[in-house]
Scaffold this active site. Sequence first.
Site, PDB file in Angstrom:
ATOM      1  N   ASN A 100       0.824  -1.206   0.000  1.00 48.59           N
ATOM      2  CA  ASN A 100       0.000   0.000   0.000  1.00 48.59           C
ATOM      3  C   ASN A 100       0.855   1.252   0.000  1.00 48.59           C
ATOM      4  O   ASN A 100       1.930   1.290   0.591  1.00 48.59           O
ATOM      5  CB  ASN A 100      -0.937  -0.003   1.211  1.00 48.59           C
ATOM      6  CG  ASN A 100      -1.917  -1.162   1.150  1.00 48.59           C
ATOM      7  OD1 ASN A 100      -2.125  -1.720   0.086  1.00 48.59           O
ATOM      8  ND2 ASN A 100      -2.505  -1.502   2.277  1.00 48.59           N
ATOM      9  N   ASP A 102      -0.592   4.182   0.942  1.00 42.61           N
ATOM     10  CA  ASP A 102      -1.464   5.139   1.621  1.00 42.61           C
ATOM     11  C   ASP A 102      -0.941   5.660   2.952  1.00 42.61           C
ATOM     12  O   ASP A 102      -1.512   6.597   3.530  1.00 42.61           O
ATOM     13  CB  ASP A 102      -2.871   4.541   1.809  1.00 42.61           C
ATOM     14  CG  ASP A 102      -2.855   3.195   2.538  1.00 42.61           C
ATOM     15  OD1 ASP A 102      -1.978   2.982   3.400  1.00 42.61           O
ATOM     16  OD2 ASP A 102      -3.738   2.352   2.249  1.00 42.61           O
ATOM     17  N   HIS A 117       5.939  -0.403  -2.653  1.00 37.30           N
ATOM     18  CA  HIS A 117       5.568   0.437  -3.804  1.00 37.30           C
ATOM     19  C   HIS A 117       5.646   1.926  -3.504  1.00 37.30           C
ATOM     20  O   HIS A 117       5.062   2.729  -4.221  1.00 37.30           O
ATOM     21  CB  HIS A 117       4.160   0.039  -4.287  1.00 37.30           C
ATOM     22  CG  HIS A 117       4.118  -1.372  -4.809  1.00 37.30           C
ATOM     23  ND1 HIS A 117       2.974  -2.145  -4.809  1.00 37.30           N
ATOM     24  CD2 HIS A 117       5.101  -2.151  -5.337  1.00 37.30           C
ATOM     25  CE1 HIS A 117       3.258  -3.341  -5.325  1.00 37.30           C
ATOM     26  NE2 HIS A 117       4.528  -3.370  -5.642  1.00 37.30           N
ATOM     27  N   CYS A 125      12.201  14.499  -7.268  1.00 42.58           N
ATOM     28  CA  CYS A 125      12.449  15.059  -8.590  1.00 42.58           C
ATOM     29  C   CYS A 125      13.471  14.158  -9.256  1.00 42.58           C
ATOM     30  O   CYS A 125      14.495  13.841  -8.651  1.00 42.58           O
ATOM     31  CB  CYS A 125      12.989  16.486  -8.477  1.00 42.58           C
ATOM     32  SG  CYS A 125      13.483  17.151 -10.095  1.00 42.58           S
ATOM     33  N   CYS A 128      16.842  16.285 -10.291  1.00 45.19           N
ATOM     34  CA  CYS A 128      17.826  16.615  -9.261  1.00 45.19           C
ATOM     35  C   CYS A 128      17.538  15.718  -8.057  1.00 45.19           C
ATOM     36  O   CYS A 128      16.744  14.789  -8.144  1.00 45.19           O
ATOM     37  CB  CYS A 128      17.773  18.103  -8.906  1.00 45.19           C
ATOM     38  SG  CYS A 128      16.283  18.602  -8.014  1.00 45.19           S
ATOM     39  N   CYS A 147      15.381  22.525  -8.752  1.00 48.79           N
ATOM     40  CA  CYS A 147      15.899  22.759 -10.117  1.00 48.79           C
ATOM     41  C   CYS A 147      14.932  23.622 -10.929  1.00 48.79           C
ATOM     42  O   CYS A 147      15.286  24.106 -12.003  1.00 48.79           O
ATOM     43  CB  CYS A 147      16.189  21.435 -10.819  1.00 48.79           C
ATOM     44  SG  CYS A 147      14.723  20.496 -11.260  1.00 48.79           S
ATOM     45  N   GLU A 213     -11.587 -13.711  -0.382  1.00 46.81           N
ATOM     46  CA  GLU A 213     -11.603 -14.495  -1.619  1.00 46.81           C
ATOM     47  C   GLU A 213     -10.328 -15.318  -1.762  1.00 46.81           C
ATOM     48  O   GLU A 213      -9.280 -14.945  -1.243  1.00 46.81           O
ATOM     49  CB  GLU A 213     -11.727 -13.559  -2.828  1.00 46.81           C
ATOM     50  CG  GLU A 213     -13.081 -12.887  -2.902  1.00 46.81           C
ATOM     51  CD  GLU A 213     -13.133 -11.806  -3.974  1.00 46.81           C
ATOM     52  OE1 GLU A 213     -12.369 -11.902  -4.952  1.00 46.81           O
ATOM     53  OE2 GLU A 213     -13.930 -10.875  -3.800  1.00 46.81           O
ATOM     54  N   ALA A 229     -10.178  -8.325   6.790  1.00 46.29           N
ATOM     55  CA  ALA A 229      -8.947  -8.136   7.565  1.00 46.29           C
ATOM     56  C   ALA A 229      -9.260  -7.803   9.024  1.00 46.29           C
ATOM     57  O   ALA A 229      -8.674  -8.392   9.942  1.00 46.29           O
ATOM     58  CB  ALA A 229      -8.121  -7.016   6.930  1.00 46.29           C
TER      59      ALA A 229
HETATM   60  P1  NAD Z   1      -5.748  -5.634  -5.080  1.00 47.38           P
HETATM   61  O1  NAD Z   1      -6.641  -4.451  -5.235  1.00 47.38           O
HETATM   62  O2  NAD Z   1      -5.182  -6.285  -6.270  1.00 47.38           O
HETATM   63  O3  NAD Z   1      -6.545  -6.773  -4.297  1.00 47.38           O
HETATM   64  C1  NAD Z   1      -7.199  -6.509  -3.092  1.00 47.38           C
HETATM   65  C2  NAD Z   1      -7.447  -7.826  -2.397  1.00 47.38           C
HETATM   66  O4  NAD Z   1      -8.023  -7.538  -1.130  1.00 47.38           O
HETATM   67  C3  NAD Z   1      -8.425  -8.745  -3.131  1.00 47.38           C
HETATM   68  O5  NAD Z   1      -7.863 -10.038  -3.213  1.00 47.38           O
HETATM   69  C4  NAD Z   1      -9.681  -8.735  -2.261  1.00 47.38           C
HETATM   70  O6  NAD Z   1     -10.333  -9.992  -2.257  1.00 47.38           O
HETATM   71  C5  NAD Z   1      -9.102  -8.419  -0.899  1.00 47.38           C
HETATM   72  N1  NAD Z   1     -10.000  -7.701   0.006  1.00 47.38           N
HETATM   73  C6  NAD Z   1     -10.996  -6.836  -0.301  1.00 47.38           C
HETATM   74  N2  NAD Z   1     -11.583  -6.373   0.815  1.00 47.38           N
HETATM   75  C7  NAD Z   1     -10.919  -6.937   1.847  1.00 47.38           C
HETATM   76  C8  NAD Z   1     -11.050  -6.833   3.263  1.00 47.38           C
HETATM   77  N3  NAD Z   1     -11.948  -6.032   3.844  1.00 47.38           N
HETATM   78  N4  NAD Z   1     -10.199  -7.567   4.024  1.00 47.38           N
HETATM   79  C9  NAD Z   1      -9.260  -8.379   3.459  1.00 47.38           C
HETATM   80  N5  NAD Z   1      -9.104  -8.510   2.134  1.00 47.38           N
HETATM   81  C10 NAD Z   1      -9.925  -7.790   1.345  1.00 47.38           C
HETATM   82  O7  NAD Z   1      -4.662  -5.230  -4.001  1.00 47.38           O
HETATM   83  P2  NAD Z   1      -3.138  -5.606  -3.916  1.00 47.38           P
HETATM   84  O8  NAD Z   1      -2.909  -7.071  -3.998  1.00 47.38           O
HETATM   85  O9  NAD Z   1      -2.561  -4.840  -2.782  1.00 47.38           O
HETATM   86  O10 NAD Z   1      -2.690  -4.973  -5.304  1.00 47.38           O
HETATM   87  C11 NAD Z   1      -1.556  -4.631  -5.453  1.00 47.38           C
HETATM   88  C12 NAD Z   1      -1.454  -3.157  -5.891  1.00 47.38           C
HETATM   89  O11 NAD Z   1      -2.506  -2.303  -5.497  1.00 47.38           O
HETATM   90  C13 NAD Z   1      -0.279  -2.632  -5.216  1.00 47.38           C
HETATM   91  O12 NAD Z   1       0.563  -2.163  -6.221  1.00 47.38           O
HETATM   92  C14 NAD Z   1      -0.725  -1.468  -4.360  1.00 47.38           C
HETATM   93  O13 NAD Z   1       0.270  -0.476  -4.405  1.00 47.38           O
HETATM   94  C15 NAD Z   1      -1.949  -1.041  -5.056  1.00 47.38           C
HETATM   95  N6  NAD Z   1      -2.991  -0.355  -4.308  1.00 47.38           N
HETATM   96  C16 NAD Z   1      -2.756   0.214  -3.088  1.00 47.38           C
HETATM   97  C17 NAD Z   1      -3.779   0.844  -2.414  1.00 47.38           C
HETATM   98  C18 NAD Z   1      -3.497   1.461  -1.069  1.00 47.38           C
HETATM   99  O14 NAD Z   1      -2.426   2.027  -0.863  1.00 47.38           O
HETATM  100  N7  NAD Z   1      -4.430   1.371  -0.127  1.00 47.38           N
HETATM  101  C19 NAD Z   1      -5.051   0.888  -2.959  1.00 47.38           C
HETATM  102  C20 NAD Z   1      -5.259   0.316  -4.220  1.00 47.38           C
HETATM  103  C21 NAD Z   1      -4.213  -0.320  -4.876  1.00 47.38           C
HETATM  104 ZN    ZN Z   2      14.487  19.098  -9.315  1.00 46.44          ZN
END
Ligand code: NAD
Ligand code: ZN
Length: 248
Positions: A100, A102, A117, A125, A128, A147, A213, A229
Amino acid sequence: MIAHMSLQIADFSRVVFFTGAGLSAASGVPTYRGKGGIWKSYDYESCACQEAFERDPEYVWEFHNYRRSLIAKCEPTKGHRLIARFEAQLPDACVVVTQNIDGLHQLAGSRRVHELHGSIWQLRCDRCSYREETREAPLRELHCPSCKSAYKRPNIVWFGDSLFPEVLSAVDDALRQCDLLISIGTSAQVYPAAQMPLVAKRAGATLVEINPEETPLSHAYAHHYRTTADEALRELFRSSDPRTSETR
Ligand code: NAD
Ligand code: ZN
């Protein structure tokens, strides 16, 4: 539904929480896949890759400012807080490896967080060495103040980018050293992150998957929680340590 759980966190000495977008879903940050996924309304190829940034930085910033504004309103979930509380009690036993961007783990109080990520709050930047961290949303000044010629760029790994070598190295160490890996809310579809739990498994760790899932990697996990979760972590900590199961 919660599958068989005889698992006690207290039986393990080093735990990696391997987290994805599903952990933040309950706080309102959309996942990529599944219901309400952001890529349904935005075409990622035109807003989350280096080529797009070079072609049209203002449009790429419009998308990222939309995401910053959305995420800025989100609070950490119970799951984030339970993980942070576990770390506060046993700092040497806990590492978070997150996909994530976030920043919600840190907002919940976690300190040992590896962001595979990057972070949407960090800017850099590429012309620079300028670096900045700010939660301003939307970000108003898009140009590098150092820059002055280039646009700032979110310090996140876009589609087609390589992961940060120093993060990869720290994550590899954590994966090889842990004896329990708890994967939470990741679809196991984004590489190379998707395969990382297998590094821990090969090194002898027990693997637990929390996801409502099934995923392409479910077969590699010894234990599954087919629920959200927040619910699974509450259950996991409740059965292991009553202090950790309290929620704020
Ligand atoms: P994804 O979106 O591909 O998959 C999300 C997964 O979470 C699914 O398998 C789904 O079944 C499961 N899910 C949904 N609700 C849930 C819950 N309440 N509790 C537990 N599981 C739940 O996410 P990913 O695998 O992290 O995808 C990877 C990419 O998504 C990464 O590159 C990440 O950077 C990016 N991403 C990040 C954010 C964030 O920062 N919050 C948001 C969207 C995507
Ligand atoms: Zn710069």
